[in-house]
Design a protein around this motif. Sequence first.
Motif, PDB file in Angstrom:
ATOM      1  N   THR A  10       0.850  -1.189   0.000  1.00 23.82           N
ATOM      2  CA  THR A  10       0.000   0.000   0.000  1.00 23.82           C
ATOM      3  C   THR A  10       0.885   1.239   0.000  1.00 23.82           C
ATOM      4  O   THR A  10       1.908   1.283   0.687  1.00 23.82           O
ATOM      5  N   LYS A  11       0.497   2.245  -0.790  1.00 24.83           N
ATOM      6  CA  LYS A  11       1.235   3.508  -0.819  1.00 24.83           C
ATOM      7  C   LYS A  11       0.256   4.662  -0.975  1.00 24.83           C
ATOM      8  O   LYS A  11      -0.597   4.660  -1.864  1.00 24.83           O
ATOM      9  N   THR A  12       0.372   5.649  -0.077  1.00 25.71           N
ATOM     10  CA  THR A  12      -0.463   6.842  -0.152  1.00 25.71           C
ATOM     11  C   THR A  12       0.424   8.077  -0.251  1.00 25.71           C
ATOM     12  O   THR A  12       1.605   8.059   0.102  1.00 25.71           O
ATOM     13  N   TYR A  13      -0.175   9.154  -0.737  1.00 25.49           N
ATOM     14  CA  TYR A  13       0.507  10.450  -0.813  1.00 25.49           C
ATOM     15  C   TYR A  13      -0.344  11.507  -0.117  1.00 25.49           C
ATOM     16  O   TYR A  13      -1.522  11.277   0.177  1.00 25.49           O
ATOM     17  N   LYS A  15      -0.193  12.744   2.911  1.00 27.06           N
ATOM     18  CA  LYS A  15      -0.587  12.345   4.267  1.00 27.06           C
ATOM     19  C   LYS A  15      -1.803  11.414   4.276  1.00 27.06           C
ATOM     20  O   LYS A  15      -2.692  11.537   5.119  1.00 27.06           O
ATOM     21  N   GLY A  16      -1.814  10.507   3.316  1.00 24.29           N
ATOM     22  CA  GLY A  16      -2.874   9.512   3.262  1.00 24.29           C
ATOM     23  C   GLY A  16      -4.096   9.908   2.481  1.00 24.29           C
ATOM     24  O   GLY A  16      -5.019   9.106   2.321  1.00 24.29           O
ATOM     25  N   SER A  46       4.352   4.088  -9.158  1.00 29.29           N
ATOM     26  CA  SER A  46       4.608   3.958  -7.712  1.00 29.29           C
ATOM     27  C   SER A  46       5.079   2.543  -7.376  1.00 29.29           C
ATOM     28  O   SER A  46       6.002   2.358  -6.577  1.00 29.29           O
ATOM     29  N   ALA A  57       7.150   1.744   0.647  1.00 26.98           N
ATOM     30  CA  ALA A  57       5.715   1.489   0.775  1.00 26.98           C
ATOM     31  C   ALA A  57       5.258   1.825   2.187  1.00 26.98           C
ATOM     32  O   ALA A  57       6.048   1.794   3.136  1.00 26.98           O
ATOM     33  N   ASP A  58       3.973   2.161   2.333  1.00 28.93           N
ATOM     34  CA  ASP A  58       3.419   2.404   3.664  1.00 28.93           C
ATOM     35  C   ASP A  58       3.272   1.095   4.429  1.00 28.93           C
ATOM     36  O   ASP A  58       3.609   1.006   5.611  1.00 28.93           O
ATOM     37  N   THR A  59       2.747   0.089   3.743  1.00 32.12           N
ATOM     38  CA  THR A  59       2.577  -1.237   4.351  1.00 32.12           C
ATOM     39  C   THR A  59       2.867  -2.298   3.290  1.00 32.12           C
ATOM     40  O   THR A  59       2.893  -2.019   2.096  1.00 32.12           O
TER      41      THR A  59
END
Length: 321
Positions: A10-13, A15-16, A46, A57-59
């Motif tokens: 999982t990847k966010t930009y 701040k989520g 990404s 990655a975030d997770t």
Amino acid sequence: MNDIIVHNITKTYEKGAVMAVDDVSFNVNEGELFGLIGPDGAGKTSIFRILTTLLLADTGTASVAGFDVIKDYKQIRSSIGYMPGRFSLYQDLTVQENLDFFANLFGTNQQQNYHLIKDIYEQIKPFSNRRAGKLSGGMKQKLALCCALVHKPRVLFLDEPTTGVDVVSRREFWEMLKKLKQQGITILVSTPYMDEATLCERIALIQKGKIMRVDTPRNILDTYPVKLYAAKAANIYSLLKDLRNHPDIESCYAFGEWLHITVTGNKDNGKQLIERIAIQKGHVSIVVKTMKPGIEDSFIRSMQNRQPPHTEVKEMHDEVL
């Protein structure tokens, strides 16, 4: 054995606030030519940046050539080749200077792995003394591929390598990839061009950061679940609106000079149904036929199945294009 393993990434930009990669998992076999297929903004770049250790990655977890993308980033960087979507070589250096630079960077030389790049290098050799920034799009593409291969990587990452180049150069590039695969290199390539999907051994269809399906192109086409029709008339835009507004039409979207249509309940009389609707609405020069689905049709149907019931198929089709 898998040369690439992606597990629940999982990847966010911002701040989520923006979800770029949403719980993505897939594997690429050793020596496989694998395609990541989806429109701009689907999350392809990404994923590539995470796998090439340029982004965290975030997770989730991922490995390349048996190395963890976080713990073993140095080993990964020395064992992969990466060709980003945007031309990123030194534009003020000549073709030969760029090749020499990347060879020195990896502690090798062009002659050592010449057999790997010979076919590609012979095409750019006449321009050896030309600055990279002055090359055509197709020649830039070939130079970037040579630089990515100069150290004989185990895994090759190609992020939208054929975007912005002519049809002939695209065809030549895919022929090069087939030859590279024969030399045992694992290749992960991303593309927004649906016609290129059939040139891969397996593909992952991705949209809005989500993997919709992973399979061979042939299986994806053979398992299209309903009959697909193509239709056209003198006023195709008016026909498009009339068919979309009819309750017996499941989906209808423009595809070149034709409309691609599926009917509710997958009725056997779909051709007659479409003709009857068109005649009732006063259309002339009507042509309706059954047809075999393409990857684009499978992609759009997968998107449709993931959308809320009242989402317009038109919106989803526009995203693919």
